[in-house]
Design an enzyme around this catalytic site. Sequence first.
Site, PDB file in Angstrom:
ATOM      1  N   LYS A   5     -11.973  31.127  15.603  1.00 49.32           N
ATOM      2  CA  LYS A   5     -13.364  31.632  15.510  1.00 49.32           C
ATOM      3  C   LYS A   5     -13.781  31.920  14.076  1.00 49.32           C
ATOM      4  CE  LYS A   5     -13.375  31.070  19.814  1.00 49.32           C
ATOM      5  NZ  LYS A   5     -13.866  29.757  20.272  1.00 49.32           N
ATOM      6  N   ARG A  34     -16.012  21.921  25.882  1.00 47.99           N
ATOM      7  CA  ARG A  34     -15.690  21.462  27.253  1.00 47.99           C
ATOM      8  C   ARG A  34     -16.969  21.467  28.065  1.00 47.99           C
ATOM      9  NH1 ARG A  34     -14.799  27.035  27.194  1.00 47.99           N
ATOM     10  NH2 ARG A  34     -16.009  28.083  28.793  1.00 47.99           N
TER      11      ARG A  34
END
Length: 503
Positions: A118, A294
Site C-alpha cells: 500500500k 481482481r
Amino acid sequence: MARIKKVLVANRGEIAIRVMRTCRELGLPTVAVFSEADRSALHTRFADEAYCVGPAPSRESYLVIDNIIDAARRSGADAIHPGYGFLSENPTFVRACEKAGLTFIGPPASAMDAMGDKVRARTNMMKAGVPVVPGTTAPFANVEEARTYAKSIGYPVMLKASGGGGGKGMRRVDREEDLDSAWRTARSEAMSAFNNDTVYMEKFLDQPHHIEIQVFADMHGNCIHLNERECSAQRRNQKVVEEAPSPIISVEMRKAMGEVAVKAAKAVGYVGAGTIEFLVDAKRNFYFLEMNTRLQVEHPVTEWTTGIDLVAWQIHVAQGGVLPFVRPVQPRGHAIEVRVYAEDPATNFMPSPGKIDSVRVPSGPYVRDDSGVYPGYTVPNVYDPMISKLSVWAPTRMEAILRMKRALSEYSLKGITTNLRYLEHIVSHPEFMKGDYDTGFLPREHQKLLGEKNEKLTKASLIAAAVYAHQRGEKQAASIAPAAAAGTVSTWRTGRPNSWKRS
Ligand code: MV4
C-alpha cells in the site's frame, strides 16, 4: 495469442458458479477444484469436471498453488480464472501459471506488485498525479518519526499496514498519548497478519463515503472506466450492500473520478478488470485509497447498469482481445446488491453454518440471485459465510429499493440463520432511502437495524421515501410510497403477491 479452450476456476461458492456460467455461454468447458469439505458443493457439481486439491482448510487446498496448477495440468485446462479472494491477487500464483504455460485470467503479476504494497501504491499514485489521502509515502524508521509526522498533519490519524488492505491492520489514533501503544500494536498485528510490519500514516477522514470505480484495460493500451459503485454500507470493513450509480456522485464527479481511475490503472500497466477504491469526504473531495487487482464481489451492480458481462470481457482480454469500445459507458438505471450471509445478527453476526432444509430464492423482473447453495446443502464452517448475493435493477433508485424489498420478502432459507431480515431493515431505513449514508451508517444504526420490528421505522422510511422522491422530482416514485404505507398501492408497482385483491 492462443484462444482459450478450457477454463479452470480456482475458487468456490457463488463466484465459481458465476464464472462457470459465462464460460458455458461462451462454449468453454469448465474445471472445478474442490477441497474435501466441498466434495458436494454446488460449484463442484456445476463444472464439467472436478478435481480435489486438498483437505478443508484453504491453506491446504484452495491456496496451494502447486495443487491448483496440477489440477489444470491433469484436466488439460489452458486458462485459470481466480475469482476473488484466495489466490486472485497473488503475483506468485500468476507467475506459476505463466511458467506452466497457462493463461491467467487477470492482470500481470507486475501490476499486482505495484498495487499490493500500500505504501508503494500510494507512491506510484502520487507520481501519476492521482490524489491520495494525505499521509506518508515512506515507512517510518521509528515511533519518534511517526509522532513528529502526526503532529504535522494533526490528530486524528490512521495507522495502516503497508502489507494490508481492506481495512485489515488499521488503527485510528485520536491523541498523541495514544500513539506509542497504537504504533506497537499496529506493527505486531501487521507482522503476524502480513509478515510485514511496515506501518504508514494517513490523516483520518471522518465518516467518509467508500466509492470505487470499475476499470477495464486490454493488452493494447486501451483502458476505460465503467463508472462507480457506492460501497459505504459496511460493517467491520465488510461490505454488506452496494449500489450503482452512487446517490451522491454527480455527473461531473463521475467524470473526474473515472479519469483519475483510468490514469491510476494505466500507471501500473493494468490489464483486465480492476477496481480503484476512493474515500470521499464531506466536502466531496476524493482520494485514492487502494486498487483491487481482481474482479470484485459487487461486480453485478456494474453489469446491471452497463449491460456488460465482466467475466466475458475478462476472458476476451486474457486471450488478447481488444476492448469492444473505448468510450465511457453512461450508467443506465439503478442497481442494488445485498450480500446474504449464513450468520446471526442477533448473536453479533456469529457464523451460522449447517444444513439448509429449504431455500426459495426471489425472481421476477430484473432480479438476480448469485448463489452457491441448494436445498440439502450443508454450509461448511471453514470458509467465508457469504452464501449468495441478491441484486436487482430498476429505472430509478427508489424503484430499485422497492424491488429489493420485494425480492428480500420472497427470499426463504430454512435450516440455518441468515442476515436476510437485517438486509431488509437496511434497505428500508430512511437514511439509506434518502441516499446519503456514509461508512458510519451501519455501526451508527446497528441497534435499529437488528430489527425490533419497528412499525415507526417502516412508516418513517416510506414517508422519507415519498418526500425524498418528490424532492428528487421522481413524482412517479413519490406517488407509490404513501399508497404503499396504506397498503393499497397497485400490484404492478410492487409485485407483492395478491395485493391486487386489496386495491
Ligand atoms: C480510512 C478511513 C478514514 N480515514 N483511511 C481502509 C480500508 C477500507 N476498506 C476502509 N478504509 C478506511 N480508510 C483514512 N485515512 C476510513 C476507512 C473506512 C472504514 C474504516 C473503518 C471501518 C469501516 C470503514 C468503511 C469504509 C472506509
